[in-house]
Design an enzyme around this catalytic site. Structure first.
Site, PDB file in Angstrom:
ATOM      1  N   HIS A  82      30.569  48.641  40.935  1.00 42.19           N
ATOM      2  CA  HIS A  82      31.473  47.754  41.921  1.00 42.19           C
ATOM      3  C   HIS A  82      30.756  47.686  43.182  1.00 42.19           C
ATOM      4  O   HIS A  82      30.085  48.622  43.570  1.00 42.19           O
ATOM      5  CB  HIS A  82      32.851  48.807  42.125  1.00 42.19           C
ATOM      6  CG  HIS A  82      33.715  48.073  43.004  1.00 42.19           C
ATOM      7  ND1 HIS A  82      34.761  47.124  42.528  1.00 42.19           N
ATOM      8  CD2 HIS A  82      34.117  48.003  44.426  1.00 42.19           C
ATOM      9  CE1 HIS A  82      35.392  46.740  43.440  1.00 42.19           C
ATOM     10  NE2 HIS A  82      35.042  47.152  44.530  1.00 42.19           N
ATOM     11  N   ASP A 161      48.352  49.273  44.964  1.00 38.10           N
ATOM     12  CA  ASP A 161      47.093  48.664  45.620  1.00 38.10           C
ATOM     13  C   ASP A 161      46.994  47.107  45.833  1.00 38.10           C
ATOM     14  O   ASP A 161      46.826  46.486  47.024  1.00 38.10           O
ATOM     15  CB  ASP A 161      45.779  49.113  45.018  1.00 38.10           C
ATOM     16  CG  ASP A 161      44.477  48.299  45.709  1.00 38.10           C
ATOM     17  OD1 ASP A 161      44.257  48.483  46.976  1.00 38.10           O
ATOM     18  OD2 ASP A 161      43.932  47.683  44.654  1.00 38.10           O
ATOM     19  N   ARG A 168      47.077  44.038  53.848  1.00 38.78           N
ATOM     20  CA  ARG A 168      45.933  44.255  54.564  1.00 38.78           C
ATOM     21  C   ARG A 168      45.401  43.064  55.004  1.00 38.78           C
ATOM     22  O   ARG A 168      44.788  42.983  56.064  1.00 38.78           O
ATOM     23  CB  ARG A 168      45.016  45.260  53.973  1.00 38.78           C
ATOM     24  CG  ARG A 168      45.757  46.531  54.103  1.00 38.78           C
ATOM     25  CD  ARG A 168      45.061  47.462  53.137  1.00 38.78           C
ATOM     26  NE  ARG A 168      43.642  47.765  53.577  1.00 38.78           N
ATOM     27  CZ  ARG A 168      42.529  47.679  52.561  1.00 38.78           C
ATOM     28  NH1 ARG A 168      42.862  47.967  51.165  1.00 38.78           N
ATOM     29  NH2 ARG A 168      41.288  47.912  52.980  1.00 38.78           N
ATOM     30  N   SER A 183      41.590  52.248  47.923  1.00 39.78           N
ATOM     31  CA  SER A 183      41.922  50.848  47.462  1.00 39.78           C
ATOM     32  C   SER A 183      40.854  50.834  46.047  1.00 39.78           C
ATOM     33  O   SER A 183      41.381  50.549  45.043  1.00 39.78           O
ATOM     34  CB  SER A 183      41.798  49.838  48.237  1.00 39.78           C
ATOM     35  OG  SER A 183      41.759  48.493  47.621  1.00 39.78           O
ATOM     36  N   LYS A 187      41.860  51.844  41.558  1.00 44.84           N
ATOM     37  CA  LYS A 187      41.654  50.803  40.629  1.00 44.84           C
ATOM     38  C   LYS A 187      40.439  51.397  39.440  1.00 44.84           C
ATOM     39  O   LYS A 187      40.733  51.074  38.168  1.00 44.84           O
ATOM     40  CB  LYS A 187      41.085  49.561  41.120  1.00 44.84           C
ATOM     41  CG  LYS A 187      42.339  48.753  41.555  1.00 44.84           C
ATOM     42  CD  LYS A 187      41.702  47.147  42.302  1.00 44.84           C
ATOM     43  CE  LYS A 187      40.990  47.661  43.649  1.00 44.84           C
ATOM     44  NZ  LYS A 187      41.128  46.747  44.728  1.00 44.84           N
TER      45      LYS A 187
HETATM   46  N1  URA Z   1      37.920  45.902  47.938  1.00 45.71           N
HETATM   47  C1  URA Z   1      38.691  46.451  47.355  1.00 45.71           C
HETATM   48  O1  URA Z   1      39.240  46.658  46.287  1.00 45.71           O
HETATM   49  N2  URA Z   1      39.782  46.893  48.349  1.00 45.71           N
HETATM   50  C2  URA Z   1      39.283  47.001  49.660  1.00 45.71           C
HETATM   51  O2  URA Z   1      40.031  47.499  50.406  1.00 45.71           O
HETATM   52  C3  URA Z   1      38.057  46.425  50.276  1.00 45.71           C
HETATM   53  C4  URA Z   1      37.235  45.737  49.257  1.00 45.71           C
END
Ligand code: URA
Length: 444
Positions: A82, A161, A168, A183, A187
């Site tokens: 990621h 989220d 956000r 966050s 995931k």
């Molecule tokens: N990517 C995400 O999935 N969440 C965040 O808060 C920032 C970048």
């Protein structure tokens, strides 16, 4: 629990217990806490911060708001990568087929473009017919058949989220380390991984601008992974200039295909191999970084990685012929060179104006509901430190019409600086963060 109590506690700088986090997030996911209450709560969290246990409790509560993939039956290591988001960052499109061609299952769940940064899903959808909205059942079937899937966050994964992230974005509360870490990790932990590699961007094009904050984000995510027995390694990589040459969805997909066919730009390959080495080590394919790198280079040279990308495209409804013939990708109506206004040294190629420039040309979103034009963007052929002559082509602008070409020129005027001398750019990969701590990065 009355939502106003949780909001007031965070407003006053107090901490919530794990049970209070669970109750508040569950109530939000169920619609019992309103968006305006959550917005106030998020701003209180942004300003007051969360301690280590609260960050872990928030991660757990968001994870528990949805389902988790159970992929143990695949019988092989399951590793994802990621990125915290960059400009020209098409690494996922190269890495997922490459690493999965070497026997590692890669259940990759990615996002869309956000702010100045591009998104893997938008790049993949530049391939005619490619579907990124798969159900978890379809994604699992693809993993069983070919060892990789490239999908978006479904409604089933960390739905709390998903709702909070949209708020956000709209309330200027994205750039908080505990909120970003929880966050991302909620995931990723839902993917049922045996390991995770993070690409944490540093430099002026990154979401978090200073190095201490970037290292703290990496360390927080490493320790959240450890809580869930998911080993995490993070590399800090440069985002003081775009990665590779192409910026814009179809242009980046084309560059990723070139990379899989052995013809990628050196900086893109360096970052891809550095992350790929960590994925193969976490997977237990080899402990030796040099050996891992040779395996990755071998999979590109033999065509195995490009062949795997064709299988993924076919499995997700796209036209696999784009790998042999990238001209089948959608093409912009207009293309013009951008040339150097003077002789000198390229002192900067600033990622933010380039990223916002792609959006201005129609290739990114200002609102979640916007559609993106896959064809537009830039191919920038110079890097900081290059010496250039007046009138030399520095970039190509791909646009829908003459107005887009003019907008593209204005963006490049802001992004590209030519001077008499240049500061050295950031190292492409500078730090490695793991359970053992922070180390300077040593290439394989
Ligand atoms: N990517 C995400 O999935 N969440 C965040 O808060 C920032 C970048």
């Amino acid at each position: 629990m009355d939502p106003r109590d949780a909001i007031a506690q965070k407003r006053d700088g107090k901490r919530l217990t794990a049970a209070e986090w669970q109750a508040f997030i569950r109530a939000y996911a169920a619609g019992e806490v309103t968006d305006y209450q959550m917005s106030a709560f998020l701003m209180a969290c942004f300003l007051r911060g969360l301690d280590r246990e609260e960050t872990a409790a928030l991660t757990q509560a968001m994870l528990d708001s949805g389902r988790r993939l159970d992929l143990a039956h695949l019988g092989r290591p399951r590793i994802d990568k990621h990125s915290t988001g960059g400009v020209g960052d098409k690494v996922s499109l190269v890495l997922a087929p490459l690493v999965s061609s070497l026997g590692v299952a890669v259940p990759m769940m990615s996002g869309r473009g956000l702010g100045h940064t591009g998104g893997t899903l938008d790049k993949l959808e530049a391939i005619p017919g490619f579907r990124t909205r798969l159900s978890l059942r379809e994604a699992t079937a693809e993993l069983e058949a070919i060892g990789c899937t490239l999908i978006g966050q479904t409604d089933e994964i960390a739905p709390a989220d998903r709702k909070m992230y949209a708020l956000r974005d709209a309330t200027a509360t994205v750039e908080a380390i505990p909120l970003i870490a929880a966050s991302i990790m909620s995931k990723k932990l839902a993917e049922g991984l045996t390991g995770l590699v993070l690409d944490v961007k540093r430099g002026p094009g990154a979401f978090l601008r200073d190095l201490d904050a970037q290292l703290e984000l990496a360390q927080t995510m490493v320790s959240l992974g450890a809580d869930h027995e998911c080993p995490v390694v993070a590399l800090l990589t440069a985002m003081d200039r775009p990665l590779g040459r192409a910026c814009g969805n179809a242009l980046e997909t084309e560059e990723a295909i070139q990379a899989l066919r052995g013809d990628g730009p050196p900086d893109l390959m360096e970052v891809t191999y550095a992350l790929g080495v960590e994925m193969l080590r976490l997977a237990g394919i080899t402990a030796d970084a040099g050996d891992a790198r040779r395996r990755l280079e071998g999979a590109v040279a033999s065509g195995a990685a490009a062949g795997q990308f064709q299988r993924i495209i076919e499995a997700q409804g796209g036209n696999p012929a784009v790998v042999d013939d990238p001209a089948l990708l959608p093409q912009a109506a207009e293309c013009e060179f951008y040339t150097a206004p003077r002789a000198g040294v390229v002192a900067a190629v600033r990622p933010r104006p380039i990223g916002y420039g792609v959006t201005r040309l129609g290739g990114g979103r200002t609102k979640t509901a916007d559609s993106v034009d896959p064809t537009v963007g830039f191919v920038i052929t110079v890097k900081p430190g290059d010496r250039v002559e007046a009138g030399q082509p520095l970039a190509s602008i791909y646009a829908r019409d003459a107005r887009g070409i003019a907008d593209g020129r204005a963006c490049l005027d802001e992004a590209v600086a030519i001077a008499d001398a240049a500061e050295p750019p950031l190292p492409l990969v500078s730090h490695r963060v793991s359970r053992a701590g922070v180390e300077p990065y040593a290439a394989a």
